[in-house]
Scaffold this motif. Structure first.
Motif, PDB file in Angstrom:
ATOM      1  N   ILE A  26       0.808  -1.230   0.000  1.00 25.09           N
ATOM      2  CA  ILE A  26       0.000   0.000   0.000  1.00 25.09           C
ATOM      3  C   ILE A  26       0.836   1.275   0.000  1.00 25.09           C
ATOM      4  CG2 ILE A  26      -2.058  -1.083   0.963  1.00 25.09           C
ATOM      5  CD1 ILE A  26      -1.289   0.093   3.699  1.00 25.09           C
ATOM      6  N   ILE A  27       2.145   1.144   0.154  1.00 23.67           N
ATOM      7  CA  ILE A  27       3.004   2.320   0.000  1.00 23.67           C
ATOM      8  C   ILE A  27       3.239   2.572  -1.483  1.00 23.67           C
ATOM      9  CG2 ILE A  27       5.296   3.302   0.451  1.00 23.67           C
ATOM     10  CD1 ILE A  27       3.448   3.113   2.925  1.00 23.67           C
ATOM     11  N   LYS A  28       3.545   1.508  -2.211  1.00 20.46           N
ATOM     12  CA  LYS A  28       3.796   1.632  -3.646  1.00 20.46           C
ATOM     13  C   LYS A  28       2.511   1.867  -4.436  1.00 20.46           C
ATOM     14  CE  LYS A  28       7.862  -1.311  -3.468  1.00 20.46           C
ATOM     15  NZ  LYS A  28       8.400  -2.640  -3.747  1.00 20.46           N
ATOM     16  N   GLU A  29       1.419   1.283  -3.964  1.00 23.32           N
ATOM     17  CA  GLU A  29       0.129   1.413  -4.642  1.00 23.32           C
ATOM     18  C   GLU A  29      -0.970   1.620  -3.595  1.00 23.32           C
ATOM     19  OE1 GLU A  29      -2.684  -1.094  -7.734  1.00 23.32           O
ATOM     20  OE2 GLU A  29      -0.716  -1.897  -7.231  1.00 23.32           O
ATOM     21  N   PRO A  30      -1.139   2.865  -3.136  1.00 26.83           N
ATOM     22  CA  PRO A  30      -2.117   3.149  -2.075  1.00 26.83           C
ATOM     23  C   PRO A  30      -3.540   2.748  -2.458  1.00 26.83           C
ATOM     24  CG  PRO A  30      -0.705   5.049  -2.463  1.00 26.83           C
ATOM     25  CD  PRO A  30      -0.434   4.067  -3.575  1.00 26.83           C
ATOM     26  N   LEU A  31      -4.311   2.450  -1.441  1.00 28.32           N
ATOM     27  CA  LEU A  31      -5.722   2.153  -1.659  1.00 28.32           C
ATOM     28  C   LEU A  31      -6.422   3.405  -2.156  1.00 28.32           C
ATOM     29  CD1 LEU A  31      -6.260   0.161   1.625  1.00 28.32           C
ATOM     30  CD2 LEU A  31      -6.598  -0.760  -0.655  1.00 28.32           C
ATOM     31  N   THR A  32      -7.332   3.216  -3.077  1.00 31.29           N
ATOM     32  CA  THR A  32      -8.112   4.351  -3.566  1.00 31.29           C
ATOM     33  C   THR A  32      -9.188   4.695  -2.535  1.00 31.29           C
ATOM     34  OG1 THR A  32      -9.768   2.986  -4.675  1.00 31.29           O
ATOM     35  CG2 THR A  32      -7.780   3.586  -5.961  1.00 31.29           C
ATOM     36  N   VAL A  33      -9.780   5.848  -2.677  1.00 32.91           N
ATOM     37  CA  VAL A  33     -10.871   6.243  -1.789  1.00 32.91           C
ATOM     38  C   VAL A  33     -12.017   5.239  -1.899  1.00 32.91           C
ATOM     39  CG1 VAL A  33     -12.624   8.019  -1.366  1.00 32.91           C
ATOM     40  CG2 VAL A  33     -10.235   8.691  -1.734  1.00 32.91           C
ATOM     41  N   ASN A  34     -12.311   4.771  -3.112  1.00 31.39           N
ATOM     42  CA  ASN A  34     -13.377   3.769  -3.290  1.00 31.39           C
ATOM     43  C   ASN A  34     -13.039   2.453  -2.595  1.00 31.39           C
ATOM     44  OD1 ASN A  34     -15.024   5.476  -4.738  1.00 31.39           O
ATOM     45  ND2 ASN A  34     -14.279   4.778  -6.724  1.00 31.39           N
ATOM     46  N   GLU A  35     -11.788   2.007  -2.688  1.00 28.73           N
ATOM     47  CA  GLU A  35     -11.375   0.778  -2.012  1.00 28.73           C
ATOM     48  C   GLU A  35     -11.471   0.945  -0.492  1.00 28.73           C
ATOM     49  OE1 GLU A  35      -8.170  -1.174  -5.116  1.00 28.73           O
ATOM     50  OE2 GLU A  35      -7.536   0.560  -3.919  1.00 28.73           O
ATOM     51  N   LEU A  36     -11.075   2.098   0.001  1.00 24.38           N
ATOM     52  CA  LEU A  36     -11.182   2.373   1.434  1.00 24.38           C
ATOM     53  C   LEU A  36     -12.640   2.367   1.883  1.00 24.38           C
ATOM     54  CD1 LEU A  36      -8.472   5.152   1.614  1.00 24.38           C
ATOM     55  CD2 LEU A  36      -8.389   2.973   2.861  1.00 24.38           C
ATOM     56  N   GLN A  37     -13.522   2.940   1.080  1.00 21.90           N
ATOM     57  CA  GLN A  37     -14.949   2.938   1.400  1.00 21.90           C
ATOM     58  C   GLN A  37     -15.478   1.509   1.485  1.00 21.90           C
ATOM     59  OE1 GLN A  37     -16.304   5.477  -1.819  1.00 21.90           O
ATOM     60  NE2 GLN A  37     -16.827   7.103  -0.371  1.00 21.90           N
ATOM     61  N   GLU A  38     -15.059   0.650   0.564  1.00 20.69           N
ATOM     62  CA  GLU A  38     -15.505  -0.741   0.556  1.00 20.69           C
ATOM     63  C   GLU A  38     -15.012  -1.472   1.805  1.00 20.69           C
ATOM     64  OE1 GLU A  38     -17.256  -4.302  -0.356  1.00 20.69           O
ATOM     65  OE2 GLU A  38     -17.692  -2.290  -1.112  1.00 20.69           O
ATOM     66  N   ILE A  39     -13.778  -1.241   2.191  1.00 16.41           N
ATOM     67  CA  ILE A  39     -13.246  -1.860   3.409  1.00 16.41           C
ATOM     68  C   ILE A  39     -14.016  -1.365   4.631  1.00 16.41           C
ATOM     69  CG2 ILE A  39     -11.224  -1.904   4.944  1.00 16.41           C
ATOM     70  CD1 ILE A  39      -9.543  -2.022   2.284  1.00 16.41           C
ATOM     71  N   LEU A  40     -14.246  -0.069   4.693  1.00 15.21           N
ATOM     72  CA  LEU A  40     -15.005   0.496   5.824  1.00 15.21           C
ATOM     73  C   LEU A  40     -16.421  -0.061   5.889  1.00 15.21           C
ATOM     74  CD1 LEU A  40     -14.039   4.261   6.066  1.00 15.21           C
ATOM     75  CD2 LEU A  40     -13.751   2.491   7.800  1.00 15.21           C
ATOM     76  N   ARG A  41     -17.015  -0.275   4.742  1.00 10.11           N
ATOM     77  CA  ARG A  41     -18.369  -0.817   4.692  1.00 10.11           C
ATOM     78  C   ARG A  41     -18.431  -2.197   5.347  1.00 10.11           C
ATOM     79  NH1 ARG A  41     -21.261  -4.181   1.884  1.00 10.11           N
ATOM     80  NH2 ARG A  41     -19.691  -4.763   0.366  1.00 10.11           N
ATOM     81  N   ARG A  42     -17.320  -2.922   5.304  1.00  9.31           N
ATOM     82  CA  ARG A  42     -17.286  -4.285   5.814  1.00  9.31           C
ATOM     83  C   ARG A  42     -16.792  -4.394   7.253  1.00  9.31           C
ATOM     84  NH1 ARG A  42     -14.153  -7.589   1.437  1.00  9.31           N
ATOM     85  NH2 ARG A  42     -15.800  -9.101   1.280  1.00  9.31           N
ATOM     86  N   THR A  43     -16.286  -3.300   7.817  1.00  8.32           N
ATOM     87  CA  THR A  43     -15.749  -3.373   9.180  1.00  8.32           C
ATOM     88  C   THR A  43     -16.861  -3.268  10.206  1.00  8.32           C
ATOM     89  OG1 THR A  43     -15.387  -1.003   9.405  1.00  8.32           O
ATOM     90  CG2 THR A  43     -13.552  -2.297   8.543  1.00  8.32           C
ATOM     91  N   VAL A  44     -16.595  -3.831  11.354  1.00 10.46           N
ATOM     92  CA  VAL A  44     -17.519  -3.729  12.480  1.00 10.46           C
ATOM     93  C   VAL A  44     -17.240  -2.450  13.260  1.00 10.46           C
ATOM     94  CG1 VAL A  44     -18.227  -4.829  14.648  1.00 10.46           C
ATOM     95  CG2 VAL A  44     -17.706  -6.234  12.647  1.00 10.46           C
ATOM     96  N   ASP A  45     -15.954  -2.095  13.344  1.00 10.56           N
ATOM     97  CA  ASP A  45     -15.531  -0.957  14.161  1.00 10.56           C
ATOM     98  C   ASP A  45     -15.354   0.342  13.394  1.00 10.56           C
ATOM     99  OD1 ASP A  45     -15.429  -2.636  16.395  1.00 10.56           O
ATOM    100  OD2 ASP A  45     -13.379  -3.251  15.916  1.00 10.56           O
ATOM    101  N   GLY A  46     -15.718   0.367  12.115  1.00  9.60           N
ATOM    102  CA  GLY A  46     -15.577   1.586  11.322  1.00  9.60           C
ATOM    103  C   GLY A  46     -14.130   2.026  11.229  1.00  9.60           C
ATOM    104  N   THR A  47     -13.910   3.325  11.272  1.00 11.15           N
ATOM    105  CA  THR A  47     -12.554   3.850  11.117  1.00 11.15           C
ATOM    106  C   THR A  47     -11.635   3.414  12.250  1.00 11.15           C
ATOM    107  OG1 THR A  47     -13.188   5.937  12.167  1.00 11.15           O
ATOM    108  CG2 THR A  47     -13.271   5.852   9.759  1.00 11.15           C
ATOM    109  N   ASP A  48     -12.189   3.186  13.436  1.00 11.02           N
ATOM    110  CA  ASP A  48     -11.357   2.720  14.562  1.00 11.02           C
ATOM    111  C   ASP A  48     -10.705   1.379  14.234  1.00 11.02           C
ATOM    112  OD1 ASP A  48     -12.073   4.941  16.029  1.00 11.02           O
ATOM    113  OD2 ASP A  48     -13.608   3.893  17.199  1.00 11.02           O
ATOM    114  N   GLY A  49     -11.359   0.586  13.415  1.00 11.04           N
ATOM    115  CA  GLY A  49     -10.840  -0.730  13.078  1.00 11.04           C
ATOM    116  C   GLY A  49      -9.704  -0.727  12.081  1.00 11.04           C
TER     117      GLY A  49
END
Length: 136
Positions: free
Chosen positions: A32-55
């Protein structure tokens, strides 16, 4: 099913890679340093977390402390853009497939990526061994 590891070059990410290789689970590895997650990818990960941004935010990281972030004061969009620009703020690894998500390396929890038949077989062997120990 495609399994992807998003990670830094850290101990936890290396352990996760080794575990997956040992169990012959194919995966795509993305630094993720060489190829950072896009905002859309981050949104998808957040959508799947239980703890939201804290997670997903590494609050003990050096960069988090240096930036002196107050996550509560940021809009979600602002936070996602900062995470995209500063990938070291993310916990590592982030392991995903179509159905599952795991943040960090946890030996018990990573087993969820084993095929169901393998998990069942291992459970049956464990049960049989423990039953035999109890009788012996």
């Amino acid at each position: 099913m495609t399994l992807t590891i998003y990670g830094l070059e850290c101990k936890s990410t290396k352990k996760a890679r080794q575990w997956l290789k040992k169990h012959e689970i194919p995966f795509v590895d993305r630094n993720i340093i060489k190829e950072p997650l896009t905002v859309n990818e981050l949104q998808e990960i957040l959508r799947r977390t239980v703890d939201g941004t804290d997670g997903i935010i590494a609050t003990r990281s050096k960069i988090y402390k240096e930036l002196n972030l107050d996550v509560e004061e940021l809009s979600l969009q602002e936070l996602l853009e900062i995470l995209h620009e500063q990938p070291r703020l993310l916990k590592s690894p982030i392991i995903v497939d179509e159905k599952r998500l795991l943040i960090g390396y946890h030996e018990d929890e990573i087993r969820q990526f084993l095929p169901r038949s393998t998990r069942k077989s291992q459970w049956m062997n464990w049960r049989l061994n423990n039953f035999n120990l109890a009788e012996g």
